[in-house]
Motif scaffolding. Structure first.
Motif, PDB file in Angstrom:
ATOM      1  N   ASP A  68       0.940  -1.112  -0.074  1.00  0.00           N
ATOM      2  CA  ASP A  68       0.134   0.079  -0.214  1.00  0.00           C
ATOM      3  C   ASP A  68       0.931   1.153  -0.002  1.00  0.00           C
ATOM      4  O   ASP A  68       0.219   2.282   0.331  1.00  0.00           O
ATOM      5  CB  ASP A  68      -0.926   0.222   1.310  1.00  0.00           C
ATOM      6  CG  ASP A  68      -1.982  -1.020   1.098  1.00  0.00           C
ATOM      7  OD1 ASP A  68      -2.704  -1.432  -0.106  1.00  0.00           O
ATOM      8  OD2 ASP A  68      -2.469  -1.652   2.109  1.00  0.00           O
ATOM      9  N   LEU A  69       2.295   1.032   0.047  1.00  0.00           N
ATOM     10  CA  LEU A  69       3.027   2.320  -0.028  1.00  0.00           C
ATOM     11  C   LEU A  69       3.725   2.642  -1.362  1.00  0.00           C
ATOM     12  O   LEU A  69       3.805   1.685  -2.157  1.00  0.00           O
ATOM     13  CB  LEU A  69       4.080   1.946   0.902  1.00  0.00           C
ATOM     14  CG  LEU A  69       3.682   1.573   2.297  1.00  0.00           C
ATOM     15  CD1 LEU A  69       4.982   1.405   3.280  1.00  0.00           C
ATOM     16  CD2 LEU A  69       3.180   3.125   2.901  1.00  0.00           C
ATOM     17  N   ILE A  70       3.829   3.784  -1.543  1.00  0.00           N
ATOM     18  CA  ILE A  70       4.383   4.274  -2.671  1.00  0.00           C
ATOM     19  C   ILE A  70       5.738   5.170  -2.430  1.00  0.00           C
ATOM     20  O   ILE A  70       5.760   6.054  -1.640  1.00  0.00           O
ATOM     21  CB  ILE A  70       3.487   5.473  -3.621  1.00  0.00           C
ATOM     22  CG1 ILE A  70       2.061   4.755  -3.987  1.00  0.00           C
ATOM     23  CG2 ILE A  70       4.159   6.058  -4.664  1.00  0.00           C
ATOM     24  CD1 ILE A  70       2.240   3.761  -5.086  1.00  0.00           C
ATOM     25  N   TYR A  71       6.896   5.091  -3.198  1.00  0.00           N
ATOM     26  CA  TYR A  71       8.024   5.668  -3.053  1.00  0.00           C
ATOM     27  C   TYR A  71       7.993   7.230  -3.767  1.00  0.00           C
ATOM     28  O   TYR A  71       7.609   7.100  -4.629  1.00  0.00           O
ATOM     29  CB  TYR A  71       9.099   4.834  -3.573  1.00  0.00           C
ATOM     30  CG  TYR A  71      10.601   5.318  -3.775  1.00  0.00           C
ATOM     31  CD1 TYR A  71      11.025   6.173  -2.819  1.00  0.00           C
ATOM     32  CD2 TYR A  71      11.290   5.066  -4.895  1.00  0.00           C
ATOM     33  CE1 TYR A  71      12.399   6.731  -2.935  1.00  0.00           C
ATOM     34  CE2 TYR A  71      12.624   5.676  -5.084  1.00  0.00           C
ATOM     35  CZ  TYR A  71      12.977   6.517  -3.773  1.00  0.00           C
ATOM     36  OH  TYR A  71      14.302   6.885  -4.162  1.00  0.00           O
ATOM     37  N   LYS A 123      17.884   7.073   3.251  1.00  0.00           N
ATOM     38  CA  LYS A 123      16.638   6.276   3.188  1.00  0.00           C
ATOM     39  C   LYS A 123      15.409   6.884   2.268  1.00  0.00           C
ATOM     40  O   LYS A 123      15.415   8.184   1.948  1.00  0.00           O
ATOM     41  CB  LYS A 123      15.948   6.301   4.730  1.00  0.00           C
ATOM     42  CG  LYS A 123      16.848   5.852   5.932  1.00  0.00           C
ATOM     43  CD  LYS A 123      16.913   4.187   5.941  1.00  0.00           C
ATOM     44  CE  LYS A 123      17.836   3.912   7.076  1.00  0.00           C
ATOM     45  NZ  LYS A 123      17.574   2.425   7.265  1.00  0.00           N
ATOM     46  N   LYS A 124      14.767   5.906   1.750  1.00  0.00           N
ATOM     47  CA  LYS A 124      13.540   6.204   1.056  1.00  0.00           C
ATOM     48  C   LYS A 124      12.425   6.450   2.066  1.00  0.00           C
ATOM     49  O   LYS A 124      12.388   5.803   2.815  1.00  0.00           O
ATOM     50  CB  LYS A 124      13.254   5.089  -0.006  1.00  0.00           C
ATOM     51  CG  LYS A 124      14.413   4.568  -1.051  1.00  0.00           C
ATOM     52  CD  LYS A 124      14.113   3.455  -1.826  1.00  0.00           C
ATOM     53  CE  LYS A 124      15.023   3.388  -2.943  1.00  0.00           C
ATOM     54  NZ  LYS A 124      14.563   2.231  -3.878  1.00  0.00           N
ATOM     55  N   LEU A 125      11.537   7.596   1.356  1.00  0.00           N
ATOM     56  CA  LEU A 125      10.236   8.050   2.033  1.00  0.00           C
ATOM     57  C   LEU A 125       9.173   7.474   1.274  1.00  0.00           C
ATOM     58  O   LEU A 125       9.272   7.666   0.026  1.00  0.00           O
ATOM     59  CB  LEU A 125      10.481   9.304   2.483  1.00  0.00           C
ATOM     60  CG  LEU A 125      11.515   9.862   3.221  1.00  0.00           C
ATOM     61  CD1 LEU A 125      11.416  11.421   3.204  1.00  0.00           C
ATOM     62  CD2 LEU A 125      11.617   9.226   4.453  1.00  0.00           C
ATOM     63  N   TYR A 126       8.112   6.936   1.983  1.00  0.00           N
ATOM     64  CA  TYR A 126       6.877   6.469   1.339  1.00  0.00           C
ATOM     65  C   TYR A 126       5.685   6.791   1.871  1.00  0.00           C
ATOM     66  O   TYR A 126       5.762   7.551   2.898  1.00  0.00           O
ATOM     67  CB  TYR A 126       6.911   4.752   1.559  1.00  0.00           C
ATOM     68  CG  TYR A 126       8.010   4.170   0.832  1.00  0.00           C
ATOM     69  CD1 TYR A 126       7.569   3.326  -0.367  1.00  0.00           C
ATOM     70  CD2 TYR A 126       9.193   4.136   1.151  1.00  0.00           C
ATOM     71  CE1 TYR A 126       8.637   2.659  -0.915  1.00  0.00           C
ATOM     72  CE2 TYR A 126      10.206   3.414   0.777  1.00  0.00           C
ATOM     73  CZ  TYR A 126       9.949   2.666  -0.533  1.00  0.00           C
ATOM     74  OH  TYR A 126      10.739   1.774  -1.028  1.00  0.00           O
ATOM     75  N   ILE A 127       4.575   7.000   1.152  1.00  0.00           N
ATOM     76  CA  ILE A 127       3.241   7.310   1.464  1.00  0.00           C
ATOM     77  C   ILE A 127       2.303   6.460   1.062  1.00  0.00           C
ATOM     78  O   ILE A 127       2.727   5.599   0.467  1.00  0.00           O
ATOM     79  CB  ILE A 127       2.797   8.669   0.852  1.00  0.00           C
ATOM     80  CG1 ILE A 127       2.599   8.725  -0.767  1.00  0.00           C
ATOM     81  CG2 ILE A 127       3.771   9.967   1.187  1.00  0.00           C
ATOM     82  CD1 ILE A 127       1.989   9.838  -1.372  1.00  0.00           C
ATOM     83  N   GLN A 128       1.267   6.299   1.662  1.00  0.00           N
ATOM     84  CA  GLN A 128       0.297   5.250   1.376  1.00  0.00           C
ATOM     85  C   GLN A 128      -0.493   5.706   0.222  1.00  0.00           C
ATOM     86  O   GLN A 128      -0.936   7.078  -0.190  1.00  0.00           O
ATOM     87  CB  GLN A 128      -0.763   5.301   2.587  1.00  0.00           C
ATOM     88  CG  GLN A 128      -0.269   4.690   3.777  1.00  0.00           C
ATOM     89  CD  GLN A 128      -1.068   4.697   5.178  1.00  0.00           C
ATOM     90  OE1 GLN A 128      -1.213   5.964   5.517  1.00  0.00           O
ATOM     91  NE2 GLN A 128      -1.500   3.569   5.522  1.00  0.00           N
TER      92      GLN A 128
END
Length: 168
Positions: free
Chosen positions: A7-10, A82-87
């Motif tokens: 459910d996450l997007i980079y 680090k990579k950051l993701y959102i839902q």
């Protein structure tokens, strides 16, 4: 908070620390870098911990973010690289004839007679519009311009894209 990685997007990557108070420099993957400011929290790769934005600043080509959980240079160092993701559900709703790239990847590709040709293996944009990458059932990969001359129908609910290869 339990989070499902599917459910996450980079959307961004922490480039480096900025100062000694825990602030970091971030590179955004959004088409318009400033779009990153609409998000109040992110998930950090690997740990999938949620980090909350306390403030952000955008200069010309530079994005600086201070997270509530990052209070000193050591905290910021732990975020560097680090990579950051959102839902996915945090993304804005799109118009009826628009799709996010992740919606298209994996869809079956069919011809005008509904014969299975393959599946969408990627969607790319190198600056001149979207290109859809298709892995055909014969193992061959092709890239087609994502426009109405080739793409005749997109139906995410029915898991398919209809193409017309007669013009190719």
């Amino acid at each position: 908070m339990d989070i499902d990685e599917k459910d996450l997007i980079y959307v961004a990557k922490v480039k480096s620390t900025r100062g000694v108070n825990g602030e970091v420099s971030v590179s955004s993957l959004f088409e318009v870098s400033q779009s990153i400011e609409r998000y109040r929290y992110f998930f950090v790769e690997s740990s999938w911990s949620k980090i909350n934005v306390s403030r952000s600043k955008i200069f010309k080509n530079h994005i600086s973010i201070k997270f509530e959980e990052s209070n000193n240079i050591h905290d910021a160092d732990n975020l560097a690289g680090k990579k950051l993701y959102i839902q996915k559900n945090q993304l804005p709703k799109l118009s009826e004839e628009s799709w996010y790239h992740y919606d298209l990847i994996g869809l079956s590709v069919r011809d005008l007679d509904n014969n299975l040709l393959g599946k969408v293996s990627g969607v790319h944009n190198f600056g001149a519009g979207d290109i859809i990458e298709i892995e055909f059932i014969n193992g061959k990969n092709e890239m087609l311009l994502f426009d109405k001359s080739f793409i005749k129908d997109v139906d995410v609910e029915k898991n398919k894209i209809v193409i017309d290869k007669t013009g190719v």
